[in-house]
Design a protein around this motif. Structure first.
Motif, PDB file in Angstrom:
ATOM      1  N   LEU A   1      13.024 -25.369 -11.498  1.00  0.00           N
ATOM      2  CA  LEU A   1      12.514 -24.375 -12.438  1.00  0.00           C
ATOM      3  C   LEU A   1      11.029 -24.596 -12.733  1.00  0.00           C
ATOM      4  O   LEU A   1      10.310 -23.644 -13.076  1.00  0.00           O
ATOM      5  CB  LEU A   1      13.319 -24.405 -13.733  1.00  0.00           C
ATOM      6  CG  LEU A   1      14.756 -23.899 -13.650  1.00  0.00           C
ATOM      7  CD1 LEU A   1      15.482 -24.134 -14.966  1.00  0.00           C
ATOM      8  CD2 LEU A   1      14.796 -22.417 -13.287  1.00  0.00           C
ATOM      9  N   ARG A   2      10.584 -25.824 -12.608  1.00  0.00           N
ATOM     10  CA  ARG A   2       9.187 -26.128 -12.881  1.00  0.00           C
ATOM     11  C   ARG A   2       8.241 -25.393 -11.922  1.00  0.00           C
ATOM     12  O   ARG A   2       7.056 -25.229 -12.224  1.00  0.00           O
ATOM     13  CB  ARG A   2       8.960 -27.641 -12.814  1.00  0.00           C
ATOM     14  CG  ARG A   2       7.563 -28.076 -13.265  1.00  0.00           C
ATOM     15  CD  ARG A   2       7.469 -29.575 -13.525  1.00  0.00           C
ATOM     16  NE  ARG A   2       8.118 -29.935 -14.781  1.00  0.00           N
ATOM     17  CZ  ARG A   2       9.229 -30.632 -14.887  1.00  0.00           C
ATOM     18  NH1 ARG A   2       9.855 -31.050 -13.791  1.00  0.00           N
ATOM     19  NH2 ARG A   2       9.744 -30.916 -16.065  1.00  0.00           N
ATOM     20  N   ASP A   3       8.742 -24.956 -10.789  1.00  0.00           N
ATOM     21  CA  ASP A   3       7.910 -24.187  -9.857  1.00  0.00           C
ATOM     22  C   ASP A   3       7.495 -22.846 -10.456  1.00  0.00           C
ATOM     23  O   ASP A   3       6.478 -22.269 -10.054  1.00  0.00           O
ATOM     24  CB  ASP A   3       8.666 -23.937  -8.542  1.00  0.00           C
ATOM     25  CG  ASP A   3       8.919 -25.217  -7.756  1.00  0.00           C
ATOM     26  OD1 ASP A   3       8.175 -26.198  -7.973  1.00  0.00           O
ATOM     27  OD2 ASP A   3       9.856 -25.228  -6.923  1.00  0.00           O
ATOM     28  N   ALA A   4       8.281 -22.331 -11.401  1.00  0.00           N
ATOM     29  CA  ALA A   4       7.994 -21.008 -11.971  1.00  0.00           C
ATOM     30  C   ALA A   4       7.700 -21.046 -13.460  1.00  0.00           C
ATOM     31  O   ALA A   4       7.106 -20.099 -13.992  1.00  0.00           O
ATOM     32  CB  ALA A   4       9.189 -20.075 -11.727  1.00  0.00           C
ATOM     33  N   PHE A   5       8.086 -22.121 -14.152  1.00  0.00           N
ATOM     34  CA  PHE A   5       7.940 -22.183 -15.602  1.00  0.00           C
ATOM     35  C   PHE A   5       7.339 -23.521 -16.017  1.00  0.00           C
ATOM     36  O   PHE A   5       7.403 -24.509 -15.280  1.00  0.00           O
ATOM     37  CB  PHE A   5       9.309 -22.035 -16.280  1.00  0.00           C
ATOM     38  CG  PHE A   5      10.114 -20.850 -15.816  1.00  0.00           C
ATOM     39  CD1 PHE A   5       9.819 -19.572 -16.251  1.00  0.00           C
ATOM     40  CD2 PHE A   5      11.165 -21.022 -14.915  1.00  0.00           C
ATOM     41  CE1 PHE A   5      10.553 -18.485 -15.822  1.00  0.00           C
ATOM     42  CE2 PHE A   5      11.901 -19.944 -14.478  1.00  0.00           C
ATOM     43  CZ  PHE A   5      11.603 -18.668 -14.921  1.00  0.00           C
ATOM     44  N   THR A   6       6.772 -23.529 -17.205  1.00  0.00           N
ATOM     45  CA  THR A   6       6.397 -24.792 -17.838  1.00  0.00           C
ATOM     46  C   THR A   6       7.642 -25.320 -18.537  1.00  0.00           C
ATOM     47  O   THR A   6       8.170 -24.689 -19.447  1.00  0.00           O
ATOM     48  CB  THR A   6       5.264 -24.590 -18.843  1.00  0.00           C
ATOM     49  OG1 THR A   6       4.106 -24.104 -18.142  1.00  0.00           O
ATOM     50  CG2 THR A   6       4.930 -25.891 -19.545  1.00  0.00           C
ATOM     51  N   ILE A   7       8.134 -26.480 -18.091  1.00  0.00           N
ATOM     52  CA  ILE A   7       9.425 -27.000 -18.522  1.00  0.00           C
ATOM     53  C   ILE A   7       9.241 -28.254 -19.369  1.00  0.00           C
ATOM     54  O   ILE A   7       8.458 -29.143 -19.027  1.00  0.00           O
ATOM     55  CB  ILE A   7      10.309 -27.342 -17.304  1.00  0.00           C
ATOM     56  CG1 ILE A   7      10.621 -26.082 -16.491  1.00  0.00           C
ATOM     57  CG2 ILE A   7      11.591 -28.024 -17.745  1.00  0.00           C
ATOM     58  CD1 ILE A   7      11.603 -25.152 -17.135  1.00  0.00           C
ATOM     59  N   ALA A   8       9.986 -28.328 -20.468  1.00  0.00           N
ATOM     60  CA  ALA A   8      10.084 -29.556 -21.254  1.00  0.00           C
ATOM     61  C   ALA A   8      11.556 -29.834 -21.510  1.00  0.00           C
ATOM     62  O   ALA A   8      12.315 -28.926 -21.868  1.00  0.00           O
ATOM     63  CB  ALA A   8       9.333 -29.428 -22.572  1.00  0.00           C
ATOM     64  N   LEU A   9      11.981 -31.078 -21.298  1.00  0.00           N
ATOM     65  CA  LEU A   9      13.364 -31.470 -21.522  1.00  0.00           C
ATOM     66  C   LEU A   9      13.526 -32.041 -22.921  1.00  0.00           C
ATOM     67  O   LEU A   9      12.642 -32.737 -23.422  1.00  0.00           O
ATOM     68  CB  LEU A   9      13.810 -32.512 -20.491  1.00  0.00           C
ATOM     69  CG  LEU A   9      14.309 -32.003 -19.133  1.00  0.00           C
ATOM     70  CD1 LEU A   9      13.216 -31.245 -18.389  1.00  0.00           C
ATOM     71  CD2 LEU A   9      14.825 -33.162 -18.286  1.00  0.00           C
ATOM     72  N   CYS A  10      14.668 -31.747 -23.548  1.00  0.00           N
ATOM     73  CA  CYS A  10      14.951 -32.343 -24.852  1.00  0.00           C
ATOM     74  C   CYS A  10      16.444 -32.529 -25.036  1.00  0.00           C
ATOM     75  O   CYS A  10      17.263 -31.847 -24.394  1.00  0.00           O
ATOM     76  CB  CYS A  10      14.362 -31.500 -25.988  1.00  0.00           C
ATOM     77  SG  CYS A  10      15.378 -30.119 -26.539  1.00  0.00           S
ATOM     78  N   HIS A  11      16.801 -33.460 -25.914  1.00  0.00           N
ATOM     79  CA  HIS A  11      18.192 -33.714 -26.262  1.00  0.00           C
ATOM     80  C   HIS A  11      18.698 -32.549 -27.117  1.00  0.00           C
ATOM     81  O   HIS A  11      17.929 -31.942 -27.870  1.00  0.00           O
ATOM     82  CB  HIS A  11      18.287 -35.033 -27.052  1.00  0.00           C
ATOM     83  CG  HIS A  11      19.669 -35.504 -27.281  1.00  0.00           C
ATOM     84  ND1 HIS A  11      20.449 -35.024 -28.313  1.00  0.00           N
ATOM     85  CD2 HIS A  11      20.428 -36.416 -26.618  1.00  0.00           C
ATOM     86  CE1 HIS A  11      21.626 -35.622 -28.271  1.00  0.00           C
ATOM     87  NE2 HIS A  11      21.645 -36.471 -27.257  1.00  0.00           N
ATOM     88  N   PRO A  12      19.998 -32.207 -27.021  1.00  0.00           N
ATOM     89  CA  PRO A  12      20.509 -31.080 -27.819  1.00  0.00           C
ATOM     90  C   PRO A  12      20.299 -31.225 -29.320  1.00  0.00           C
ATOM     91  O   PRO A  12      20.141 -30.219 -30.023  1.00  0.00           O
ATOM     92  CB  PRO A  12      22.004 -31.038 -27.462  1.00  0.00           C
ATOM     93  CG  PRO A  12      22.298 -32.330 -26.789  1.00  0.00           C
ATOM     94  CD  PRO A  12      21.044 -32.756 -26.141  1.00  0.00           C
ATOM     95  N   LEU A  13      20.257 -32.442 -29.837  1.00  0.00           N
ATOM     96  CA  LEU A  13      20.050 -32.623 -31.269  1.00  0.00           C
ATOM     97  C   LEU A  13      18.619 -32.319 -31.691  1.00  0.00           C
ATOM     98  O   LEU A  13      18.349 -32.163 -32.880  1.00  0.00           O
ATOM     99  CB  LEU A  13      20.415 -34.052 -31.678  1.00  0.00           C
ATOM    100  CG  LEU A  13      21.883 -34.447 -31.496  1.00  0.00           C
ATOM    101  CD1 LEU A  13      22.115 -35.875 -31.988  1.00  0.00           C
ATOM    102  CD2 LEU A  13      22.801 -33.481 -32.238  1.00  0.00           C
ATOM    103  N   ASP A  14      17.704 -32.220 -30.731  1.00  0.00           N
ATOM    104  CA  ASP A  14      16.304 -31.930 -31.045  1.00  0.00           C
ATOM    105  C   ASP A  14      15.933 -30.471 -30.799  1.00  0.00           C
ATOM    106  O   ASP A  14      14.815 -30.059 -31.110  1.00  0.00           O
ATOM    107  CB  ASP A  14      15.378 -32.824 -30.191  1.00  0.00           C
ATOM    108  CG  ASP A  14      15.606 -34.300 -30.444  1.00  0.00           C
ATOM    109  OD1 ASP A  14      15.893 -34.648 -31.599  1.00  0.00           O
ATOM    110  OD2 ASP A  14      15.504 -35.090 -29.484  1.00  0.00           O
ATOM    111  N   ALA A  15      16.845 -29.691 -30.240  1.00  0.00           N
ATOM    112  CA  ALA A  15      16.510 -28.339 -29.796  1.00  0.00           C
ATOM    113  C   ALA A  15      16.058 -27.434 -30.937  1.00  0.00           C
ATOM    114  O   ALA A  15      15.064 -26.715 -30.822  1.00  0.00           O
ATOM    115  CB  ALA A  15      17.703 -27.721 -29.070  1.00  0.00           C
ATOM    116  N   ALA A  16      16.770 -27.450 -32.059  1.00  0.00           N
ATOM    117  CA  ALA A  16      16.424 -26.557 -33.163  1.00  0.00           C
ATOM    118  C   ALA A  16      15.021 -26.820 -33.688  1.00  0.00           C
ATOM    119  O   ALA A  16      14.293 -25.886 -34.043  1.00  0.00           O
ATOM    120  CB  ALA A  16      17.450 -26.693 -34.291  1.00  0.00           C
ATOM    121  N   GLY A  17      14.618 -28.078 -33.728  1.00  0.00           N
ATOM    122  CA  GLY A  17      13.303 -28.413 -34.252  1.00  0.00           C
ATOM    123  C   GLY A  17      12.164 -28.133 -33.291  1.00  0.00           C
ATOM    124  O   GLY A  17      11.010 -28.049 -33.716  1.00  0.00           O
TER     125      GLY A  17
END
Length: 274
Positions: free
Chosen positions: A33-49
């Motif tokens: 996906l990084r070929d088409a988007f700027t991607i950042a990974l995060c843990h599900p507990l951090d997603a809302a923030g």
């Protein structure tokens, strides 16, 4: 929206699953996906923030949400309130919304393992030596037990489902991006459900799976239709996974795996442009 949309990729790279390495799958998908988007990974507990800083959130392998149900519910509530683009969209009618769909599909006459959640409906189930009893909020067979017919009336109903224990030949899964079939895998040995092998579906198999893709009405997203083959040769739905289905990409030929990643990239782009 910027030229390269910013996508928050939700995953738990440390999640332990029996016989499966979830992290490998998400490392592969996020790299593609990084070929088409700027991607950042995060843990599900951090997603809302973190999600407000991104154009979309894609929820992938993060384990059963029942392990962090309160935080997941808060994430859903905040994403809906803010109009956050979440992929899969939060309108799914399958496992994303709980197990109610098994009851709805049973009532509507779909080819699904017959399911009830009230003692007064037990007579609607076919006779079987044993019955599966599972929590409505269950996942990955957590909380699954079996009981004979004479014990069913005494169960504590309200948060459980009851199904006949099916004597099946094998399980098979059909994988979709949006409404397009991608590939199928099956478990030839019922006792080893995660020892999967490629499966070549027939037209009848795909017509079966398509019924549930159409019923779910998700315009975008990854879906997995899990079914079992009865001794008579019929398929019955086991699960309609539309939250964070594991894809078993490591079992696929490289060409099929690459084609899936290409389909996912195109789907996510359409989702962001819609």
């Amino acid at each position: 929206m910027p030229a390269r949309p910013r996508v928050l990729f939700v995953t738990d790279l440390a999640y332990q699953a029996k016989g499966r390495r979830y992290c490998d799958e998400d490392i592969f998908l996020s790299s593609r996906l990084r070929d088409a988007f700027t991607i950042a990974l995060c843990h599900p507990l951090d997603a809302a923030g973190l999600m407000d800083a991104f154009d979309a959130v894609i929820v992938r392998n993060s384990g059963p949400v029942l392990h962090y149900q309160e935080e997941y519910d808060a994430f859903r509530e905040q994403a809906l309130a803010r109009g956050t683009r979440v992929y899969n969209p939060l309108t799914g009618r399958g496992d994303m919304a709980g197990k109610q769909y098994l009851l709805d599909l049973t009532a509507a006459g779909y080819p699904v393992i017959p399911t009830v959640d009230r003692p007064q409906d037990l007579h609607l189930l076919p006779q079987a030596p044993q019955y599966a009893v599972k929590p409505k909020a269950g996942a990955d067979s957590i909380g699954l037990t079996f009981a004979p017919a004479d014990q069913l009336a005494g169960l504590a109903y309200g948060d459980i489902l009851v199904q006949p224990r099916i004597d099946f030949r094998y399980e098979v899964s059909f994988y979709y991006v949006d409404d397009t079939f991608q590939y199928a895998l099956h478990a030839p040995d019922p006792a080893r459900r995660w020892e999967l092998a490629p499966y070549e579906p027939t037209e009848a198999d795909l017509a079966f799976a398509r019924k549930f893709i159409d019923w779910n009405t998700l315009a975008h997203g990854i879906q997995r239709v899990d079914a079992c083959r009865t001794p008579e040769g019929d398929l019955l739905l086991v699960e309609l996974e539309d939250l964070n289905p594991y894809l078993s990409l490591e079992l696929l030929p490289e060409q099929t795996r690459d084609a899936f990643a290409t389909s996912l990239t195109a789907s996510l782009r359409r989702f962001l442009e819609g």
